[in-house]
Design a protein around this motif. Structure first.
Motif, PDB file in Angstrom:
ATOM      1  N   VAL A 155      76.315   2.191 -40.718  1.00 18.56           N
ATOM      2  CA  VAL A 155      75.082   2.762 -41.248  1.00 18.56           C
ATOM      3  C   VAL A 155      74.497   1.863 -42.332  1.00 18.56           C
ATOM      4  N   HIS A 156      75.370   1.367 -43.230  1.00 19.99           N
ATOM      5  CA  HIS A 156      74.887   0.473 -44.286  1.00 19.99           C
ATOM      6  C   HIS A 156      74.299  -0.812 -43.693  1.00 19.99           C
ATOM      7  N   PHE A 157      74.944  -1.357 -42.687  1.00 12.29           N
ATOM      8  CA  PHE A 157      74.466  -2.609 -42.083  1.00 12.29           C
ATOM      9  C   PHE A 157      73.078  -2.420 -41.476  1.00 12.29           C
ATOM     10  N   SER A 158      72.916  -1.364 -40.708  1.00 10.83           N
ATOM     11  CA  SER A 158      71.613  -1.133 -40.086  1.00 10.83           C
ATOM     12  C   SER A 158      70.558  -0.785 -41.128  1.00 10.83           C
ATOM     13  N   TYR A 159      70.967  -0.082 -42.174  1.00  8.34           N
ATOM     14  CA  TYR A 159      70.023   0.269 -43.241  1.00  8.34           C
ATOM     15  C   TYR A 159      69.545  -0.983 -43.968  1.00  8.34           C
ATOM     16  N   ASP A 160      70.465  -1.890 -44.259  1.00  7.15           N
ATOM     17  CA  ASP A 160      70.111  -3.110 -44.980  1.00  7.15           C
ATOM     18  C   ASP A 160      69.274  -4.068 -44.124  1.00  7.15           C
ATOM     19  N   SER A 161      69.280  -3.877 -42.817  1.00  8.78           N
ATOM     20  CA  SER A 161      68.447  -4.725 -41.955  1.00  8.78           C
ATOM     21  C   SER A 161      66.966  -4.508 -42.221  1.00  8.78           C
ATOM     22  N   THR A 162      66.643  -3.467 -42.952  1.00  9.51           N
ATOM     23  CA  THR A 162      65.249  -3.212 -43.308  1.00  9.51           C
ATOM     24  C   THR A 162      64.648  -4.371 -44.084  1.00  9.51           C
ATOM     25  N   LEU A 163      65.468  -5.060 -44.877  1.00 10.25           N
ATOM     26  CA  LEU A 163      64.965  -6.182 -45.668  1.00 10.25           C
ATOM     27  C   LEU A 163      64.475  -7.315 -44.784  1.00 10.25           C
ATOM     28  N   VAL A 164      65.029  -7.416 -43.580  1.00 13.25           N
ATOM     29  CA  VAL A 164      64.585  -8.435 -42.635  1.00 13.25           C
ATOM     30  C   VAL A 164      63.404  -7.925 -41.809  1.00 13.25           C
ATOM     31  N   LEU A 165      63.471  -6.665 -41.399  1.00 13.37           N
ATOM     32  CA  LEU A 165      62.429  -6.089 -40.563  1.00 13.37           C
ATOM     33  C   LEU A 165      61.159  -5.774 -41.351  1.00 13.37           C
ATOM     34  N   PHE A 166      61.328  -5.420 -42.612  1.00 17.75           N
ATOM     35  CA  PHE A 166      60.204  -4.957 -43.422  1.00 17.75           C
ATOM     36  C   PHE A 166      60.316  -5.553 -44.821  1.00 17.75           C
ATOM     37  N   PRO A 167      60.110  -6.870 -44.979  1.00 20.76           N
ATOM     38  CA  PRO A 167      60.277  -7.501 -46.299  1.00 20.76           C
ATOM     39  C   PRO A 167      59.288  -7.003 -47.338  1.00 20.76           C
ATOM     40  N   TYR A 168      58.198  -6.383 -46.913  1.00 22.57           N
ATOM     41  CA  TYR A 168      57.221  -5.844 -47.872  1.00 22.57           C
ATOM     42  C   TYR A 168      57.864  -4.796 -48.782  1.00 22.57           C
ATOM     43  N   ALA A 169      58.915  -4.126 -48.283  1.00 27.34           N
ATOM     44  CA  ALA A 169      59.587  -3.105 -49.099  1.00 27.34           C
ATOM     45  C   ALA A 169      60.174  -3.718 -50.363  1.00 27.34           C
ATOM     46  N   MET A 170      60.704  -4.925 -50.266  1.00 30.20           N
ATOM     47  CA  MET A 170      61.245  -5.599 -51.446  1.00 30.20           C
ATOM     48  C   MET A 170      60.132  -5.961 -52.432  1.00 30.20           C
ATOM     49  N   LYS A 171      59.028  -6.487 -51.909  1.00 31.66           N
ATOM     50  CA  LYS A 171      57.897  -6.845 -52.768  1.00 31.66           C
ATOM     51  C   LYS A 171      57.302  -5.605 -53.426  1.00 31.66           C
ATOM     52  N   ASP A 172      57.192  -4.529 -52.665  1.00 31.37           N
ATOM     53  CA  ASP A 172      56.628  -3.296 -53.209  1.00 31.37           C
ATOM     54  C   ASP A 172      57.545  -2.693 -54.273  1.00 31.37           C
ATOM     55  N   ALA A 173      58.855  -2.775 -54.045  1.00 32.39           N
ATOM     56  CA  ALA A 173      59.799  -2.246 -55.025  1.00 32.39           C
ATOM     57  C   ALA A 173      59.730  -3.031 -56.335  1.00 32.39           C
ATOM     58  N   LYS A 174      59.579  -4.338 -56.244  1.00 30.46           N
ATOM     59  CA  LYS A 174      59.468  -5.161 -57.448  1.00 30.46           C
ATOM     60  C   LYS A 174      58.215  -4.805 -58.231  1.00 30.46           C
ATOM     61  N   ARG A 175      57.123  -4.550 -57.513  1.00 32.02           N
ATOM     62  CA  ARG A 175      55.883  -4.175 -58.190  1.00 32.02           C
ATOM     63  C   ARG A 175      56.008  -2.820 -58.875  1.00 32.02           C
ATOM     64  N   ARG A 176      56.755  -1.902 -58.280  1.00 33.69           N
ATOM     65  CA  ARG A 176      56.928  -0.580 -58.870  1.00 33.69           C
ATOM     66  C   ARG A 176      58.039  -0.539 -59.919  1.00 33.69           C
ATOM     67  N   GLY A 177      58.874  -1.572 -59.944  1.00 32.61           N
ATOM     68  CA  GLY A 177      59.961  -1.606 -60.899  1.00 32.61           C
ATOM     69  C   GLY A 177      61.144  -0.729 -60.526  1.00 32.61           C
ATOM     70  N   VAL A 178      61.405  -0.578 -59.197  1.00 30.24           N
ATOM     71  CA  VAL A 178      62.528   0.231 -58.720  1.00 30.24           C
ATOM     72  C   VAL A 178      63.308  -0.572 -57.691  1.00 30.24           C
ATOM     73  N   ALA A 179      64.457  -0.032 -57.272  1.00 28.65           N
ATOM     74  CA  ALA A 179      65.244  -0.670 -56.214  1.00 28.65           C
ATOM     75  C   ALA A 179      64.530  -0.513 -54.878  1.00 28.65           C
ATOM     76  N   TRP A 180      64.737  -1.463 -53.962  1.00 28.14           N
ATOM     77  CA  TRP A 180      63.990  -1.439 -52.696  1.00 28.14           C
ATOM     78  C   TRP A 180      64.289  -0.197 -51.881  1.00 28.14           C
ATOM     79  N   TRP A 181      65.538   0.306 -51.957  1.00 28.02           N
ATOM     80  CA  TRP A 181      65.897   1.467 -51.157  1.00 28.02           C
ATOM     81  C   TRP A 181      65.310   2.760 -51.718  1.00 28.02           C
ATOM     82  N   GLN A 182      64.649   2.659 -52.884  1.00 20.79           N
ATOM     83  CA  GLN A 182      63.963   3.824 -53.434  1.00 20.79           C
ATOM     84  C   GLN A 182      62.505   3.922 -52.986  1.00 20.79           C
TER      85      GLN A 182
END
Length: 278
Positions: A114-141
């Motif tokens: 489950v963790h492996f497939s969940y973390d694949s989001t960073l590859v499939l949807f890298p915008y989540a990391m950029k958006d999290a940085k802009r909001r000042g939270v962790a990407w999984w939030q």
């Protein structure tokens, strides 16, 4: 015969330059004054045209900037929608392809899977990391990804013996949650995971996904893997005026090599929970 005297013609009278020029001088001067006046007016008109263009540009510029920024946000929203769909379908394929042990028909996934497939989001949807940085939270939030395995049970013998899977079988089968994720972050709008001990009800295929419904066409013999993804898209420009837009996509996939994909609680870290009775 007397010879005629040769008469020499008198020279023609020549105009006096001084007498002729005296009346012409005032006209030339007036012409020069008119030309100078018109030139001044033309230059002033040109300057007025430039000022008008500047005013028009100043009035139109905010509208042009608004259109440009709005277009950028619309493109970003469309891309985020497609990536959320990609996340849901890709993770559902990962889980549904679990292979059962030899001589069994039930496949198992564990917390690591489950963790492996969940973390694949960073590859499939890298915008989540950029958006999290802009909001000042962790990407999984910033994104909610929830897993669930659904098993269908025939209500009676007639339903069980019905082999016509092309018809609507939602009235003939009960849908129950076998296991569900519990440790993933939920969006602020409310819990999105499919809870245990809550029957899944049939809904129209084009209805928005919810935590307690399944598409009517998904009901039938066997089981399926349900992946629900929710992302709150917050515009980069004008976020103070435009509220976040909720993007919710779900994927429903039958197991490829097993009759059911269950959850192995060995070394479970709380990311998922197996329901009672399974």
């Amino acid at each position: 015969m007397a010879a005629r005297p040769i008469l020499t013609p008198l020279p023609a009278a020549q105009p006096d330059p001084a007498a002729e020029g005296s009346p012409a001088r005032p006209g030339a001067a007036r012409l020069q004054v008119v030309r100078a006046f018109l030139g001044t007016r033309v230059e002033g008109f040109r300057a007025a045209e430039g000022a008008m263009a500047a005013v028009e540009f100043a009035l139109i510029l905010p509208t042009l900037l608004l259109i440009m920024f709005a277009s950028i946000q619309i493109v970003a929203y469309i891309d985020a929608t497609r990536k959320v769909e990609l996340v849901a379908h890709s993770i559902s394929q990962m889980v549904s392809q679990a292979v059962p042990p030899k001589n069994t028909t039930v496949a198992l996934v564990n917390a690591t899977d489950v963790h492996f497939s969940y973390d694949s989001t960073l590859v499939l949807f890298p915008y989540a990391m950029k958006d999290a940085k802009r909001r000042g939270v962790a990407w999984w939030q910033t994104i909610s990804i929830n897993y669930a395995a659904i098993q269908f049970t025939a209500k009676n013998a007639t339903c069980q013996s019905n082999t016509n899977t092309s018809s609507d079988l939602s009235a003939c089968y009960d849908a129950n949650v076998v296991w569900t994720s519990t440790g993933t972050h939920q969006p602020a709008s409310g819990d999105n995971y499919r809870p245990c001990d809550t029957a899944q009800l049939p809904a129209n295929d084009n209805a928005p996904p919810t935590r307690t419904t399944l598409p009517r066409s998904a009901f039938g013999p066997g089981s399926l893997v349900a992946i629900d993804v929710v992302f709150e898209f917050e515009p980069t420009f004008g976020s103070g005026f435009v509220p976040p837009v909720r993007i919710a996509r779900s994927a429903y996939v039958q197991p490829r090599y097993a009759s059911l994909v269950s959850y192995d609680t060995t070394n479970n870290d709380g990311i998922a929970n197996k329901c009672t009775g399974y």
